[in-house]
Design a protein around this motif. Structure first.
Motif, PDB file in Angstrom:
ATOM      1  N   HIS A 260       0.840  -1.199   0.000  1.00  0.00           N
ATOM      2  CA  HIS A 260       0.000   0.000   0.000  1.00  0.00           C
ATOM      3  C   HIS A 260       0.871   1.243   0.000  1.00  0.00           C
ATOM      4  O   HIS A 260       1.780   1.390   0.826  1.00  0.00           O
ATOM      5  CB  HIS A 260      -0.938   0.027   1.207  1.00  0.00           C
ATOM      6  CG  HIS A 260      -2.002   1.075   1.060  1.00  0.00           C
ATOM      7  ND1 HIS A 260      -3.200   0.820   0.436  1.00  0.00           N
ATOM      8  CD2 HIS A 260      -2.008   2.389   1.395  1.00  0.00           C
ATOM      9  CE1 HIS A 260      -3.910   1.936   0.405  1.00  0.00           C
ATOM     10  NE2 HIS A 260      -3.208   2.905   0.969  1.00  0.00           N
TER      11      HIS A 260
ATOM     12  N   HIS B 203      -5.974   4.552   5.490  1.00  0.00           N
ATOM     13  CA  HIS B 203      -5.567   3.175   5.162  1.00  0.00           C
ATOM     14  C   HIS B 203      -5.509   2.319   6.420  1.00  0.00           C
ATOM     15  O   HIS B 203      -5.971   1.173   6.418  1.00  0.00           O
ATOM     16  CB  HIS B 203      -4.203   3.160   4.487  1.00  0.00           C
ATOM     17  CG  HIS B 203      -3.602   1.789   4.443  1.00  0.00           C
ATOM     18  ND1 HIS B 203      -4.095   0.795   3.631  1.00  0.00           N
ATOM     19  CD2 HIS B 203      -2.583   1.229   5.158  1.00  0.00           C
ATOM     20  CE1 HIS B 203      -3.408  -0.324   3.834  1.00  0.00           C
ATOM     21  NE2 HIS B 203      -2.490  -0.084   4.748  1.00  0.00           N
ATOM     22  N   ARG B 204      -4.967   2.859   7.496  1.00  0.00           N
ATOM     23  CA  ARG B 204      -4.794   2.053   8.707  1.00  0.00           C
ATOM     24  C   ARG B 204      -6.112   1.773   9.416  1.00  0.00           C
ATOM     25  O   ARG B 204      -6.224   0.790  10.158  1.00  0.00           O
ATOM     26  CB  ARG B 204      -3.810   2.744   9.654  1.00  0.00           C
ATOM     27  CG  ARG B 204      -2.404   2.821   9.058  1.00  0.00           C
ATOM     28  CD  ARG B 204      -1.357   3.173  10.098  1.00  0.00           C
ATOM     29  NE  ARG B 204      -1.543   4.501  10.637  1.00  0.00           N
ATOM     30  CZ  ARG B 204      -1.571   4.785  11.950  1.00  0.00           C
ATOM     31  NH1 ARG B 204      -1.458   3.812  12.845  1.00  0.00           N
ATOM     32  NH2 ARG B 204      -1.711   6.025  12.352  1.00  0.00           N
TER      33      ARG B 204
ATOM     34  N   GLN C 203      -8.512  -0.297   4.973  1.00  0.00           N
ATOM     35  CA  GLN C 203      -8.018  -1.497   4.297  1.00  0.00           C
ATOM     36  C   GLN C 203      -7.242  -2.405   5.252  1.00  0.00           C
ATOM     37  O   GLN C 203      -7.395  -3.633   5.227  1.00  0.00           O
ATOM     38  CB  GLN C 203      -7.132  -1.117   3.112  1.00  0.00           C
ATOM     39  CG  GLN C 203      -7.843  -0.321   2.037  1.00  0.00           C
ATOM     40  CD  GLN C 203      -7.629   1.174   2.209  1.00  0.00           C
ATOM     41  OE1 GLN C 203      -6.516   1.638   2.427  1.00  0.00           O
ATOM     42  NE2 GLN C 203      -8.695   1.945   2.099  1.00  0.00           N
ATOM     43  N   ALA C 204      -6.401  -1.819   6.107  1.00  0.00           N
ATOM     44  CA  ALA C 204      -5.609  -2.626   7.039  1.00  0.00           C
ATOM     45  C   ALA C 204      -6.513  -3.369   8.020  1.00  0.00           C
ATOM     46  O   ALA C 204      -6.202  -4.495   8.444  1.00  0.00           O
ATOM     47  CB  ALA C 204      -4.604  -1.758   7.786  1.00  0.00           C
ATOM     48  N   TRP C 205      -7.632  -2.746   8.388  1.00  0.00           N
ATOM     49  CA  TRP C 205      -8.573  -3.416   9.311  1.00  0.00           C
ATOM     50  C   TRP C 205      -9.169  -4.655   8.646  1.00  0.00           C
ATOM     51  O   TRP C 205      -9.305  -5.708   9.286  1.00  0.00           O
ATOM     52  CB  TRP C 205      -9.684  -2.462   9.727  1.00  0.00           C
ATOM     53  CG  TRP C 205     -10.690  -3.122  10.631  1.00  0.00           C
ATOM     54  CD1 TRP C 205     -10.596  -3.277  11.979  1.00  0.00           C
ATOM     55  CD2 TRP C 205     -11.922  -3.755  10.230  1.00  0.00           C
ATOM     56  NE1 TRP C 205     -11.701  -3.970  12.455  1.00  0.00           N
ATOM     57  CE2 TRP C 205     -12.523  -4.271  11.402  1.00  0.00           C
ATOM     58  CE3 TRP C 205     -12.561  -3.932   9.007  1.00  0.00           C
ATOM     59  CZ2 TRP C 205     -13.741  -4.940  11.374  1.00  0.00           C
ATOM     60  CZ3 TRP C 205     -13.769  -4.602   8.980  1.00  0.00           C
ATOM     61  CH2 TRP C 205     -14.353  -5.095  10.152  1.00  0.00           C
TER      62      TRP C 205
ATOM     63  N   HIS D 189      -6.589  -7.381   8.578  1.00  0.00           N
ATOM     64  CA  HIS D 189      -6.434  -7.876   9.946  1.00  0.00           C
ATOM     65  C   HIS D 189      -7.591  -8.805  10.316  1.00  0.00           C
ATOM     66  O   HIS D 189      -7.381  -9.860  10.953  1.00  0.00           O
ATOM     67  CB  HIS D 189      -6.383  -6.687  10.914  1.00  0.00           C
ATOM     68  CG  HIS D 189      -6.551  -7.062  12.352  1.00  0.00           C
ATOM     69  ND1 HIS D 189      -5.531  -7.598  13.104  1.00  0.00           N
ATOM     70  CD2 HIS D 189      -7.635  -7.002  13.180  1.00  0.00           C
ATOM     71  CE1 HIS D 189      -5.966  -7.838  14.335  1.00  0.00           C
ATOM     72  NE2 HIS D 189      -7.242  -7.487  14.400  1.00  0.00           N
TER      73      HIS D 189
ATOM     74  N   SER E  78      -0.538 -10.283   3.700  1.00  0.00           N
ATOM     75  CA  SER E  78      -0.164  -9.255   4.667  1.00  0.00           C
ATOM     76  C   SER E  78       0.157  -7.974   3.915  1.00  0.00           C
ATOM     77  O   SER E  78       0.305  -7.980   2.684  1.00  0.00           O
ATOM     78  CB  SER E  78       1.040  -9.689   5.501  1.00  0.00           C
ATOM     79  OG  SER E  78       2.189  -9.834   4.684  1.00  0.00           O
ATOM     80  N   ILE E  79       0.280  -6.882   4.654  1.00  0.00           N
ATOM     81  CA  ILE E  79       0.485  -5.564   4.047  1.00  0.00           C
ATOM     82  C   ILE E  79       1.930  -5.111   4.221  1.00  0.00           C
ATOM     83  O   ILE E  79       2.521  -5.273   5.298  1.00  0.00           O
ATOM     84  CB  ILE E  79      -0.466  -4.527   4.681  1.00  0.00           C
ATOM     85  CG1 ILE E  79      -1.925  -4.881   4.372  1.00  0.00           C
ATOM     86  CG2 ILE E  79      -0.145  -3.113   4.183  1.00  0.00           C
ATOM     87  CD1 ILE E  79      -2.938  -4.037   5.118  1.00  0.00           C
TER      88      ILE E  79
ATOM     89  N   LEU F 281       3.663  -1.417   3.896  1.00  0.00           N
ATOM     90  CA  LEU F 281       3.190  -0.031   3.840  1.00  0.00           C
ATOM     91  C   LEU F 281       4.338   0.939   3.628  1.00  0.00           C
ATOM     92  O   LEU F 281       5.354   0.875   4.318  1.00  0.00           O
ATOM     93  CB  LEU F 281       2.462   0.321   5.137  1.00  0.00           C
ATOM     94  CG  LEU F 281       1.949   1.764   5.272  1.00  0.00           C
ATOM     95  CD1 LEU F 281       0.872   2.059   4.223  1.00  0.00           C
ATOM     96  CD2 LEU F 281       1.407   2.002   6.684  1.00  0.00           C
TER      97      LEU F 281
ATOM     98  N   SER G  10      -2.058  -6.426  10.576  1.00  0.00           N
ATOM     99  CA  SER G  10      -1.928  -6.825   9.170  1.00  0.00           C
ATOM    100  C   SER G  10      -0.723  -6.203   8.471  1.00  0.00           C
ATOM    101  O   SER G  10      -0.292  -6.693   7.420  1.00  0.00           O
ATOM    102  CB  SER G  10      -3.200  -6.456   8.401  1.00  0.00           C
ATOM    103  OG  SER G  10      -3.532  -5.094   8.583  1.00  0.00           O
ATOM    104  N   ILE G  11      -0.158  -5.122   9.025  1.00  0.00           N
ATOM    105  CA  ILE G  11       1.022  -4.512   8.406  1.00  0.00           C
ATOM    106  C   ILE G  11       2.254  -5.250   8.921  1.00  0.00           C
ATOM    107  O   ILE G  11       2.682  -5.072  10.057  1.00  0.00           O
ATOM    108  CB  ILE G  11       1.110  -3.006   8.724  1.00  0.00           C
ATOM    109  CG1 ILE G  11      -0.105  -2.271   8.149  1.00  0.00           C
ATOM    110  CG2 ILE G  11       2.412  -2.408   8.151  1.00  0.00           C
ATOM    111  CD1 ILE G  11      -0.180  -0.804   8.510  1.00  0.00           C
TER     112      ILE G  11
END
Length: 479
Positions: free
Chosen positions: A24, A31-32, A35-37, A40, A51-52, A54, A93-94
């Motif tokens: 990303h 984003h956090r 999309q990250a949620w 996760h 996984s992300i 960033l 997820s990051i």
């Protein structure tokens, strides 16, 4: 270049012995919190196949990236409902934080890696540098710089990333726009291909056309810039000392056209709507939510308010927003698979959430991109069906008065607009008839710039708004 296309367009793919990466670009709060949620949430279900990673194109998120790296990519998300119910969740997820340098080396290396199967981005509406006709604006200084080898924009960055991906035989990749831009995948893609053509990158142009897709998306969650009290509440509720927590409303939505070229996460398992066409959701969100949000921010600022919730609760401002949607937008979008009146009421309830404390400053930003993208289509459609868009004209009227405050240096905060040319705005307000100059700007109003009826409507509207702004005691009444 040989590319294995056997996996293209075939849904969820997990590479044997490897994990897939969602890279990303754009390390902002949205984003956090969004999309990250979702990624996760998939992990919480036991699906850790994605996984992300960033990163950021520019150096304005270095402190955030450094703090995230120190916390191994983890942070706490605080959500709050309109009733004040707060929940806390550690987002995991990051898994890789890509440090910034002037050559965006980490982004290039990660984006070129075959494990990276989606490159997504949030660079704000103005970050695509499009004209009202949705063409790439070659006159923008950042675009000119990137055509000469720079990396100031998403286009310049992706040119560098994908060139290396070809060299590495990294394979197809989905380029996923997660910004509030109508037809966001299509518009980004056209802008990017136009950039590559202008730059003379013929081989990369052909590769992008054949080995990438750009689905349209609709994203939604109100996510204010975090303030120090968020970390204080996180510590009190969880015992976690988090340097970079983020907060948002409890509401969340994501609609994506299911057109991923090299696999995707099983997002449908965590509430993402995968659809054939995102258009009905996109139009409703951009015109009813995004445009109304800006209307409230500009109006609230003009009468001395700082927050979206307190601005929404002013009866006059709420009525402006309600009239705009009810009289002009709903007829423009009917028929629709959505209950547009219900959506309007949900949106206004969300904006009035007193626990979010989203600032007028954040929402007021980038008005020069928002007017043509979010407001002008409704103005045009009203005239096309023989109606006078009196309720919609309030939005550009408010923005004109807002810009005049900026030109007079009387705004209570710094205004950010990615496509603003300050000297042009100051020249506008130094002209003999600033409102006529404003109304005749084709970049803002397309074909209406030649309309005498539209100019007359805007004159009446601005005159009425000027009287309203001069009556602070009458207007500061909670609805």
């Amino acid at each position: 270049m040989p590319v294995n296309m056997s996996n293209a367009h075939c849904g969820v793919i997990i590479m044997s012995g490897n994990k897939a990466v969602w890279m990303h670009i754009g390390a902002g709060s949205f984003h956090r919190a969004h999309q990250a949620w979702y990624l996760h949430s998939l992990m919480q279900q036991g699906d850790d196949s994605w996984s992300i990673a960033l990163g950021n194109i520019r150096d304005d998120a270095n402190a955030l990236l450094g703090a995230l790296a120190a916390q191994k990519g983890e942070y706490v998300l605080e959500t709050v409902s309109p009733d004040g119910e707060r929940q806390y969740e550690t987002i995991t997820s990051i898994r890789k934080v890509l440090a910034w340098d002037s050559e965006i080396s980490a982004l290039v290396a990660q984006g070129a890696d075959a494990q990276t199967r989606v490159i997504a981005f949030t660079v704000t509406e103005s970050g695509y540098y499009l004209t009202p006709e949705h063409e790439l604006d070659m006159q923008q200084a950042d675009i000119k710089a990137d055509l000469n080898g720079g990396i100031r924009t998403l286009y310049g960055a992706l040119t560098r990333i994908l060139t290396q991906r070809i060299a590495n035989n990294g394979g197809p990749v989905t380029l996923l726009n997660c910004d509030n831009l109508r037809h966001n995948g299509e518009r980004f893609r056209h802008g990017f291909l136009s950039f590559l053509k202008a730059k003379g990158e013929r081989a990369l142009y052909d590769w992008v056309k054949h080995y990438t897709t750009s689905p349209n998306t609709m994203v939604d969650r109100i996510t204010p810039r975090p303030t120090p009290d968020v970390a204080e509440r996180v510590l009190a509720a969880t015992g976690i000392h988090d340097a970079v927590p983020v907060m948002g409303e409890s509401f969340i939505q994501w609609v994506i056209e299911d057109d991923f070229i090299n696999g995707r996460p099983a997002l449908e398992n965590v509430g993402v709507e995968l659809v054939e066409s995102v258009l009905p959701w996109e139009e409703a969100k951009i015109r009813i939510l995004n445009a109304t949000h800006s209307c409230i921010a500009w109006a609230g600022t003009l009468i001395g308010l700082s927050y979206i919730d307190e601005s929404t609760r002013q009866s006059a401002i709420r009525q402006m927003a309600w009239e705009y949607v009810s009289r002009d937008v709903i007829p423009s979008l009917t028929p629709s698979p959505l209950d547009l009146a219900k959506y309007r009421d949900v949106v206004l309830a969300r904006f009035g959430n007193p626990y979010i404390k989203d600032t007028n400053q954040r929402v007021a930003a980038d008005g020069l991109s928002k007017i043509p993208g979010m407001v002008t289509p409704t103005l045009v459609q009203c005239y096309q069906r023989g109606a006078t868009p009196s309720a919609t004209a309030v939005l550009p009227g408010l923005f004109f008065l807002f810009l005049r405050r900026w030109a007079d240096s009387t705004l209570p905060y710094t205004y950010q607009d990615g496509v603003m040319r300050p000297e042009a705005i100051k020249a506008l307000f130094a002209s003999d008839d600033p409102l006529a100059t404003f109304a005749k700007d084709e970049a803002l109003f397309a074909e209406l710039a030649q309309s005498a009826d539209f100019l007359a409507l805007l004159r009446r509207t601005v005159a009425e708004l000027e009287q309203w702004v001069k009556q602070p005691q009458a207007q500061l009444a909670t609805a």
